[in-house]
Each structure stands twice: as C-alpha cells, then as structure tokens.
Write an enzyme that holds these catalytic residues in place. Structure first.
Site, PDB file in Angstrom:
ATOM      1  N   HIS A  50       1.192   0.132  -4.132  1.00 13.96           N
ATOM      2  CA  HIS A  50       1.758   0.182  -5.497  1.00 13.96           C
ATOM      3  C   HIS A  50       2.996   1.067  -5.464  1.00 13.96           C
ATOM      4  O   HIS A  50       2.890   2.293  -5.401  1.00 13.96           O
ATOM      5  CB  HIS A  50       0.746   0.752  -6.485  1.00 13.96           C
ATOM      6  CG  HIS A  50       1.214   0.713  -7.908  1.00 13.96           C
ATOM      7  ND1 HIS A  50       0.477   0.110  -8.906  1.00 13.96           N
ATOM      8  CD2 HIS A  50       2.337   1.156  -8.507  1.00 13.96           C
ATOM      9  CE1 HIS A  50       1.133   0.210 -10.061  1.00 13.96           C
ATOM     10  NE2 HIS A  50       2.275   0.844  -9.825  1.00 13.96           N
TER      11      HIS A  50
ATOM     12  N   HIS B 279       7.294   1.583  -6.863  1.00 14.76           N
ATOM     13  CA  HIS B 279       8.500   1.241  -7.615  1.00 14.76           C
ATOM     14  C   HIS B 279       9.712   1.734  -6.828  1.00 14.76           C
ATOM     15  O   HIS B 279       9.753   2.898  -6.418  1.00 14.76           O
ATOM     16  CB  HIS B 279       8.502   1.922  -8.987  1.00 14.76           C
ATOM     17  CG  HIS B 279       7.339   1.539  -9.853  1.00 14.76           C
ATOM     18  ND1 HIS B 279       7.400   0.532 -10.778  1.00 14.76           N
ATOM     19  CD2 HIS B 279       6.080   2.043  -9.929  1.00 14.76           C
ATOM     20  CE1 HIS B 279       6.232   0.420 -11.403  1.00 14.76           C
ATOM     21  NE2 HIS B 279       5.408   1.342 -10.889  1.00 14.76           N
TER      22      HIS B 279
ATOM     23  N   ARG C 280      13.041   0.377  -7.933  1.00 14.09           N
ATOM     24  CA  ARG C 280      14.199   0.042  -8.773  1.00 14.09           C
ATOM     25  C   ARG C 280      15.131  -0.924  -8.038  1.00 14.09           C
ATOM     26  O   ARG C 280      14.705  -1.653  -7.151  1.00 14.09           O
ATOM     27  CB  ARG C 280      14.943   1.315  -9.233  1.00 14.09           C
ATOM     28  CG  ARG C 280      14.066   2.437  -9.755  1.00 14.09           C
ATOM     29  CD  ARG C 280      13.152   2.008 -10.868  1.00 14.09           C
ATOM     30  NE  ARG C 280      12.385   3.156 -11.360  1.00 14.09           N
ATOM     31  CZ  ARG C 280      11.255   3.053 -12.027  1.00 14.09           C
ATOM     32  NH1 ARG C 280      10.736   1.859 -12.278  1.00 14.09           N
ATOM     33  NH2 ARG C 280      10.611   4.130 -12.450  1.00 14.09           N
TER      34      ARG C 280
ATOM     35  N   LYS D 162       1.464  -9.448 -11.496  1.00 19.46           N
ATOM     36  CA  LYS D 162       1.177  -8.180 -12.177  1.00 19.46           C
ATOM     37  C   LYS D 162       1.041  -8.370 -13.677  1.00 19.46           C
ATOM     38  O   LYS D 162       1.911  -8.950 -14.332  1.00 19.46           O
ATOM     39  CB  LYS D 162       2.307  -7.180 -11.887  1.00 19.46           C
ATOM     40  CG  LYS D 162       2.169  -5.818 -12.579  1.00 19.46           C
ATOM     41  CD  LYS D 162       0.976  -5.028 -12.048  1.00 19.46           C
ATOM     42  CE  LYS D 162       0.840  -3.687 -12.742  1.00 19.46           C
ATOM     43  NZ  LYS D 162       1.714  -2.660 -12.165  1.00 19.46           N
TER      44      LYS D 162
ATOM     45  N   HIS E 259      -2.150  -3.162 -14.798  1.00 22.12           N
ATOM     46  CA  HIS E 259      -1.962  -1.864 -15.441  1.00 22.12           C
ATOM     47  C   HIS E 259      -2.974  -1.832 -16.584  1.00 22.12           C
ATOM     48  O   HIS E 259      -2.779  -2.467 -17.623  1.00 22.12           O
ATOM     49  CB  HIS E 259      -0.535  -1.717 -15.970  1.00 22.12           C
ATOM     50  CG  HIS E 259      -0.282  -0.388 -16.619  1.00 22.12           C
ATOM     51  ND1 HIS E 259       0.594   0.547 -16.094  1.00 22.12           N
ATOM     52  CD2 HIS E 259      -0.801   0.186 -17.747  1.00 22.12           C
ATOM     53  CE1 HIS E 259       0.602   1.615 -16.873  1.00 22.12           C
ATOM     54  NE2 HIS E 259      -0.237   1.420 -17.878  1.00 22.12           N
TER      55      HIS E 259
ATOM     56  N   HIS F 124      -3.770   2.260 -10.118  1.00 19.64           N
ATOM     57  CA  HIS F 124      -3.646   3.672 -10.486  1.00 19.64           C
ATOM     58  C   HIS F 124      -4.736   4.114 -11.477  1.00 19.64           C
ATOM     59  O   HIS F 124      -4.458   4.604 -12.564  1.00 19.64           O
ATOM     60  CB  HIS F 124      -2.258   4.010 -11.014  1.00 19.64           C
ATOM     61  CG  HIS F 124      -1.658   3.046 -11.997  1.00 19.64           C
ATOM     62  ND1 HIS F 124      -2.333   2.550 -13.093  1.00 19.64           N
ATOM     63  CD2 HIS F 124      -0.421   2.501 -12.050  1.00 19.64           C
ATOM     64  CE1 HIS F 124      -1.547   1.746 -13.772  1.00 19.64           C
ATOM     65  NE2 HIS F 124      -0.379   1.691 -13.160  1.00 19.64           N
TER      66      HIS F 124
ATOM     67  N   ASP G   5       2.134   4.628  -6.743  1.00 17.13           N
ATOM     68  CA  ASP G   5       2.821   4.463  -8.023  1.00 17.13           C
ATOM     69  C   ASP G   5       4.048   5.364  -8.103  1.00 17.13           C
ATOM     70  O   ASP G   5       4.442   5.810  -9.173  1.00 17.13           O
ATOM     71  CB  ASP G   5       1.886   4.734  -9.207  1.00 17.13           C
ATOM     72  CG  ASP G   5       2.457   4.260 -10.544  1.00 17.13           C
ATOM     73  OD1 ASP G   5       3.352   3.390 -10.541  1.00 17.13           O
ATOM     74  OD2 ASP G   5       2.017   4.778 -11.590  1.00 17.13           O
TER      75      ASP G   5
ATOM     76  N   HIS H 206      12.864   8.315 -11.330  1.00 20.28           N
ATOM     77  CA  HIS H 206      13.729   8.463 -12.511  1.00 20.28           C
ATOM     78  C   HIS H 206      14.648   9.652 -12.255  1.00 20.28           C
ATOM     79  O   HIS H 206      14.206  10.679 -11.726  1.00 20.28           O
ATOM     80  CB  HIS H 206      12.917   8.749 -13.783  1.00 20.28           C
ATOM     81  CG  HIS H 206      12.057   7.609 -14.236  1.00 20.28           C
ATOM     82  ND1 HIS H 206      12.555   6.506 -14.894  1.00 20.28           N
ATOM     83  CD2 HIS H 206      10.716   7.408 -14.124  1.00 20.28           C
ATOM     84  CE1 HIS H 206      11.565   5.684 -15.186  1.00 20.28           C
ATOM     85  NE2 HIS H 206      10.437   6.203 -14.724  1.00 20.28           N
TER      86      HIS H 206
END
Length: 348
Positions: A12, A14, A16, A97, A134, A172, A245, A249
C-alpha cells in the site's frame, strides 16, 4: 546484531506524480522489491489506459539500474464497468481500490453506495481480481474514531456475505474490531498494517499540542487498538502483512490551517517496522510479515534478493527535498534502533 530478510514489498503506497513522484519513488525502490501503487491521483486512475501511462511514468522516474516493480491499481467509481475490470486485468493491473466518496485524499470521485458497483464486484470475483478497501464510512454524524468499526458493521460484512469468493484486502486497519474481523473471516480476507499505527496511538498525535505529521486517515486510535495491531502483526498469521500507506505531502500542506492527511514513511519504512517488532520482542516474525505473506496472498512469487537489518541507533532526518518544496518524514528527529543496507540520508 544483524537480521537478513527476503527483500520486502509494500502492499500500500502513494507516490503521487510529476515532480513529487520523482522526489520519492527511489526511496521506496531502494528498500522494496514491489509496491502496490494507489490510484488516487487528481484525476484518479479509473481505466487501463491511465494505469499503463502511470506505470510508465513511475518506471521512467526510477534509477536506470533499479529492479523495482510498480503494481498498478484501478480506482473504482460509481461508473466502473465489468469491461473496465477486464481491460485492467488484460493490462496487468493487479487490483481495484474502493474509496468511499470523501473518505480521504482525492477520494471525491469514489463510490457513493456500494450497491452501485455490485455488478463490477461480481466480475472481480469471477476473474479473481482483489478488492482493496479504505474501510471507513463518511457519514458526518459518525465520530471519526468510530468510522472503521461502523464500516465493518454496515458495509464490509455485507460485501463478504454477498461475494464469498472475492479476495479482499482491508487496508491500513486501525482497530481491534478490524483485527477480529479479518482473523475470523475466510482466507479470502487479509489486511495491511502501517508503521504509524504500530508505533503510535492518538495520544502521540494530540497530547502536548497537535502534531500534523502524525495525522493520517484512518486516524490513530486508542492505545488498546494499537496493542491489538501489534499482536496481529507479530502473530505470524498470514492474513496480516506490510503496507506502509506512505503518503507524501509538502511540509506547508501538512503544517497549515487544514493539514493534509498522510504520513511519509518511505525513506525508512523497514526500519520503522523493525522498531515495532523489536519492541514487541518479535524480530523473528518480521520477515514473514514484510516479505512473504503479501506475495502469497496476491499469488506472486516471493522476492529472491535480500536486505540486511543491523541494530545501530540513528536519527531520522528533519526533512527531505520534495519537488520545489520539502517534506517531513515520519518520526523526524527521533532515534530509530535499526538501520538497513538501504537506509537513506537527507540530500547534502
């Protein structure tokens, strides 16, 4: 003290796109053999064509000598069709997902009612494509700390009943409720657990002032739920495996009046898990959790390369470069007791 383990995978992740992707993807690639890439871009990855283009962008951003393999995922909407699922499978998209609309970052295009995609779930069950979930309700009347438990009762239980052969990853997980549900379900149901939910609870985020770099969704819960997650992760139960996860940012987007949800753990993910497993006196269980159970659930071969962990205290950097900005990693400035032969240092 050293531990040599099979190279782990991140089930899992991210990363971007654009400049942000180029800043972070090599961090995961240094540690992980593969990673499930989350599709909640803006706009999201809703079809096979976009998934293939995103895969190519990731591969292009990797160092030339990297053997890292991104595993692509389709973002489900109310309008996803069985044809979309078949085309995704034909293009090596590994899963789809489910984001309940409004549940987390870039989820506004998600599913508003699970019944809207029942025909799609039927196709996924027939074609053996895993559903990644999720697991939170988005009803504003439901307390944010209860949204996972309510999702289990109101939605997930029904999905499992109606699609008993559908492979599901409850992603998660954060509560005793989720641990119990997964443990008591069939072997079609598994779950990922993040490092932040193993190492922290909501007191760490809120006591002594709000700490925005601990804020993620699903949110950190009570200490009793943290304990349940540690027990599950270190139990050698193949239903539970690694999924960071990690969600990058920029610092200014986290430290703002409306800070973004997401913990950035990619640079030192395996060290964080080692910290949690060592604290639980379960280092002998780490390899299976990090390197075996996820691959087995997805019917993929385990990696053949290895990674070495050494007990050697070090300090997590305060920040890394992130596109035109900077990013603050999880546990910045804190001491971790384990280092790996891929541990990253901040850029000079």
């Amino acid at each position: 003290m050293q531990f040599k383990i099979i190279q782990p995978d991140d089930w899992h992740l991210h990363v971007r796109n654009g400049k942000a992707l180029k800043s972070v993807i090599s961090m995961t690639a240094k540690q992980m053999g593969r990673a499930i890439i989350m599709p909640n871009l803006n706009p999201p990855i809703t079809n096979a064509k976009d998934a293939c283009a995103y895969r190519e962008e990731i591969l292009t951003a990797l160092p030339n000598d990297s053997t890292f393999k991104p595993l692509m995922v389709l973002y489900l909407t109310n309008n996803t069709t069985p044809k979309d699922i078949q085309e995704a499978i034909d293009n090596d998209v590994i899963a789809a997902k489910l984001y309940p609309a409004g549940a987390t970052t870039n989820s506004d295009s998600g599913v508003t009612n699970i019944k809207n995609i029942y025909h799609t779930l039927e196709t996924m069950q027939t074609l053996n494509m895993p559903l990644l979930i999720h697991g939170e309700v988005t009803d504003p009347k439901i307390d944010i700390f209860d949204r996972e438990a309510v999702f289990i009762d109101q939605i997930l239980t029904q999905i499992v009943h109606d699609f008993p052969e559908l492979k599901i990853v409850f992603e998660h997980i954060t509560t005793q409720n989720a641990v119990d549900f997964v443990r008591e379900s069939s072997n079609k149901i598994a779950a990922t657990i993040t490092p932040q939910h193993l190492l922290n609870n909501r007191n760490d985020m809120l006591v002594g002032g709000i700490k925005p770099h601990f804020y993620c969704l699903p949110i950190l819960k009570r200490a009793k739920h943290q304990t349940a997650l540690i027990t599950a992760a270190t139990s050698a139960n193949p239903k539970f495996f690694l999924g960071t996860d990690s969600a990058p940012h920029a610092k200014h987007d986290k430290e703002s009046a409306c800070g973004c949800a997401g913990v950035f753990s990619a640079p030192h993910a395996i060290e964080l898990y080692a910290q949690a497993f060592d604290q639980a006196q379960a280092m002998d269980k780490l390899e299976a959790f990090a390197s075996k159970f996820g691959a087995d659930f997805y019917d993929l071969p385990r990696n053949t390369t290895t990674l070495t962990l050494e007990k050697h205290p070090w300090t997590v950097p305060d920040e890394y470069k992130f596109g035109n900005s900077v990013i603050v990693p999880f546990m910045a400035g804190k001491t971790l007791n384990w280092t790996s032969n891929t541990t990253l240092s901040p850029p000079s």
